[in-house]
Design an enzyme around this catalytic site. Structure first.
Site, PDB file in Angstrom:
ATOM      1  N   LEU A 172       0.842  -1.213   0.000  1.00 59.15           N
ATOM      2  CA  LEU A 172       0.000   0.000   0.000  1.00 59.15           C
ATOM      3  C   LEU A 172       0.869   1.252   0.000  1.00 59.15           C
ATOM      4  CD1 LEU A 172      -3.030  -0.985   2.290  1.00 59.15           C
ATOM      5  CD2 LEU A 172      -2.837  -1.116  -0.198  1.00 59.15           C
ATOM      6  N   PHE A 174       3.263  -8.710  -9.310  1.00 64.51           N
ATOM      7  CA  PHE A 174       3.010  -7.383  -9.883  1.00 64.51           C
ATOM      8  C   PHE A 174       3.728  -6.290  -9.095  1.00 64.51           C
ATOM      9  CE2 PHE A 174      -0.917  -9.679 -11.005  1.00 64.51           C
ATOM     10  CZ  PHE A 174      -1.110  -9.307 -12.317  1.00 64.51           C
ATOM     11  N   ALA A 212       5.670  -3.476  -7.657  1.00 61.26           N
ATOM     12  CA  ALA A 212       6.776  -2.692  -8.212  1.00 61.26           C
ATOM     13  C   ALA A 212       6.489  -1.216  -8.013  1.00 61.26           C
ATOM     14  CB  ALA A 212       6.932  -2.971  -9.709  1.00 61.26           C
ATOM     15  N   THR A 233      12.490  -1.845  -4.243  1.00 58.47           N
ATOM     16  CA  THR A 233      11.362  -2.769  -4.491  1.00 58.47           C
ATOM     17  C   THR A 233      11.599  -3.635  -5.719  1.00 58.47           C
ATOM     18  OG1 THR A 233       9.648  -1.568  -3.310  1.00 58.47           O
ATOM     19  CG2 THR A 233       8.928  -2.841  -5.221  1.00 58.47           C
ATOM     20  N   ASP A 259       7.620  -3.816 -21.518  1.00 58.99           N
ATOM     21  CA  ASP A 259       8.362  -3.684 -22.786  1.00 58.99           C
ATOM     22  C   ASP A 259       9.495  -2.667 -22.676  1.00 58.99           C
ATOM     23  OD1 ASP A 259       6.819  -1.356 -22.665  1.00 58.99           O
ATOM     24  OD2 ASP A 259       5.863  -1.632 -24.618  1.00 58.99           O
ATOM     25  N   LYS A 272      13.530  -2.800 -13.646  1.00 58.03           N
ATOM     26  CA  LYS A 272      12.713  -3.935 -14.115  1.00 58.03           C
ATOM     27  C   LYS A 272      13.592  -4.928 -14.888  1.00 58.03           C
ATOM     28  CE  LYS A 272       8.795  -4.537 -13.873  1.00 58.03           C
ATOM     29  NZ  LYS A 272       7.958  -5.212 -12.834  1.00 58.03           N
ATOM     30  N   LEU A 282      -0.360   8.913 -18.208  1.00 59.41           N
ATOM     31  CA  LEU A 282      -0.892   9.786 -19.259  1.00 59.41           C
ATOM     32  C   LEU A 282      -2.428   9.781 -19.364  1.00 59.41           C
ATOM     33  CD1 LEU A 282      -0.214  11.619 -21.785  1.00 59.41           C
ATOM     34  CD2 LEU A 282      -0.540   9.550 -23.135  1.00 59.41           C
ATOM     35  N   PRO A 309      -0.854  18.474 -19.945  1.00 57.44           N
ATOM     36  CA  PRO A 309       0.575  18.668 -20.239  1.00 57.44           C
ATOM     37  C   PRO A 309       1.166  17.570 -21.119  1.00 57.44           C
ATOM     38  CG  PRO A 309       0.318  17.730 -18.047  1.00 57.44           C
ATOM     39  CD  PRO A 309      -1.078  17.894 -18.605  1.00 57.44           C
ATOM     40  N   TYR A 339       4.321  16.103 -23.068  1.00 54.19           N
ATOM     41  CA  TYR A 339       5.782  16.232 -23.028  1.00 54.19           C
ATOM     42  C   TYR A 339       6.333  16.417 -24.449  1.00 54.19           C
ATOM     43  CZ  TYR A 339       5.665  14.079 -18.301  1.00 54.19           C
ATOM     44  OH  TYR A 339       5.433  13.787 -16.986  1.00 54.19           O
ATOM     45  N   ARG A 398      10.344  14.729 -21.051  1.00 53.28           N
ATOM     46  CA  ARG A 398      10.886  13.821 -20.024  1.00 53.28           C
ATOM     47  C   ARG A 398      12.364  13.572 -20.350  1.00 53.28           C
ATOM     48  NH1 ARG A 398       7.816   8.115 -19.701  1.00 53.28           N
ATOM     49  NH2 ARG A 398       6.490   9.183 -18.212  1.00 53.28           N
TER      50      ARG A 398
END
Ligand code: NAD
Ligand code: DAU
Length: 355
Positions: free
Chosen positions: A33, A79, A81, A98, A133, A162, A198, A213, A215, A290
């Site tokens: 959490l 899952f 992460a 993590t 990916d 990852k 996004l 916004p 990028y 970014r």
């Protein structure tokens, strides 16, 4: 039962909800959490005896040992992460802890548990690692989509962490024989998506009359997949994937960001027009890019189709409409996740641009 980690986040919660709707098998859900984990995502499971929720960290070896020994899961789906690229740029530490150290501790605990199972249980046990990916890096406009054989070329602290976790999972199979499966999926969208990403950010800001916004030039390409299709792919790989293999999962649906934002604006114009009659597109602004922004991701999902017969069920047109509808119908959920910490994040990432 199966042990799901990170099952209070966006994809994990969708997975747990779908799993319990489609299977009798119970779920033990371990989630720390963090800001991204939200028990409201699992509100529909209140009182369901097939769902056991434990607040805890995948890096907590003692807790893992206790949970595995007590509940004896026949599979683990990982899952858990830190998942947001922009946060990894502002502060990579949690991603290392993590995504790398946490996955390592989880693998160690599972290896110990698995090695003590009887022969039959050891043979059917599975550890499925959910990856991305982004580990493959960035594609040029002309390049073929990422196949499973593509070189690992992660470019952000998130994708590097990852990638490291994927390598650990692979090593535990080759070294110890742990029965692992890895999925590398493209960008998901759908219900319960935290509005730092996004698509939900654009919907939420549009409705609040705030800037949208984009990028840089907005021509970065992502391959979008409706979250429930990702969940069905994971179920399929868990059921029939070949041990030690990786499966790329994607929607065959490449789109530049600016097109996504235009689509959302147009859907909102239709479904919830602005009071002043102006189109939502007038709220779009271009902000600084970014750092290290990957230009294009695209997934070659032929292996999972050929070997396991999986294809996405949702088209982008139907999935994105459902998603906008969900956000319009769940304004309380949206209001509740926009806590003080969320507002601090917007200030950190966008500065004055979203004022
Ligand atoms: P999310 O950020 O919405 O959720 C992550 C969840 O993990 C949260 O509930 C959080 O509380 C929990 N968590 C974080 N650290 C933990 C820890 N140390 N121990 C236990 N729980 C912890 O992420 P998401 O978008 O749902 O992504 C889930 C997984 O899928 C991640 O591994 C991510 O890399 C991968 N993935 C995401 C996408 C995408 O488009 N969102 C695409 C491909 C792969
Ligand atoms: O490809 C899979 C990955 O997709 C997952 O591994 C990640 O966990 C997930 O967060 C997502 O990463 P992205 O960086 O692609 O997603 P995000 O929603 O943050 O951004 C999508 C694109 O939109 C990206 O090119 C950056 C751009 N963007 C994003 C935000 C938040 C903007 O233009 N403006 C924004 O405000």
């Amino acid at each position: 039962m199966i042990l799901v980690t990170g099952g209070a986040g966006f994809i994990g919660a969708n997975f747990v909800l779908d799993w319990l709707a489609e299977n009798e098998e119970p779920v033990l859900n371990l989630d720390k959490l963090t800001y991204a984990g939200n028990l409201e995502n699992l509100a529909a499971l209140a009182g369901n005896p097939r769902h056991i929720f434990i607040q805890g960290d995948i890096g907590d070896a003692a807790l893992l040992e206790k949970l595995l020994t007590t509940h004896q899961p026949r599979a683990v789906v990982n899952f858990a992460a830190e998942s947001h690229v922009d946060r990894s740029i502002h502060g990579p530490e949690d991603f290392i802890q993590t995504n790398i150290v946490g996955t390592f501790r989880l693998l160690e605990a599972v290896r110990g548990y698995w090695s003590r199972l009887d022969d039959a249980a050891r043979a059917t046990f599975r550890f499925l690692h959910v990856s991305t990916d982004e580990v493959y890096g960035s594609l040029t406009a002309e390049a073929a989509p990422f196949a499973e054989s593509h070189r690992y070329e992660p470019n952000s602290p998130y994708s590097a962490s990852k990638a490291a976790s994927d390598h650990l999972v692979r090593a535990y199979h080759h070294t110890y024989g742990l029965p692992v499966l890895t999925t590398n999926c493209s960008n998901n969208y759908g219900p319960y998506h935290f509005p730092e990403k996004l698509i939900p950010l654009m919907i939420v800001n549009a409705l609040a009359g705030k800037p949208l916004p984009v990028y840089g030039d907005g021509m970065q390409v992502r391959d979008w997949l409706y979250v429930k299709d990702h969940c069905s792919a994971i179920r399929r790989v868990l059921a029939a994937g070949r041990l030690g293999e990786t499966y790329n999962v994607g929607g065959w649906n490449e789109k530049p960001n600016i097109e996504i934002v235009h689509t959302l604006c147009d859907l909102l114009d239709e479904m919830r027009p602005r009071d002043d009659g102006q189109p939502y597109r007038t709220q779009i602004i271009h902000v600084a890019d970014r750092p290290g922004h990957d230009r294009r991701y695209a997934i070659d999902a032929r292996k999972i189709e050929r070997e396991l017969g999986w294809r996405p069920a949702e088209t982008f047109e139907s999935g994105i409409r459902k998603t906008v509808r969900w956000y319009l119908d769940n304004q309380d959920w949206v209001a509740n996740v926009q806590s003080g910490a969320y507002r601090t994040w917007l200030q950190t990432n966008y500065g004055e641009a979203l004022k």
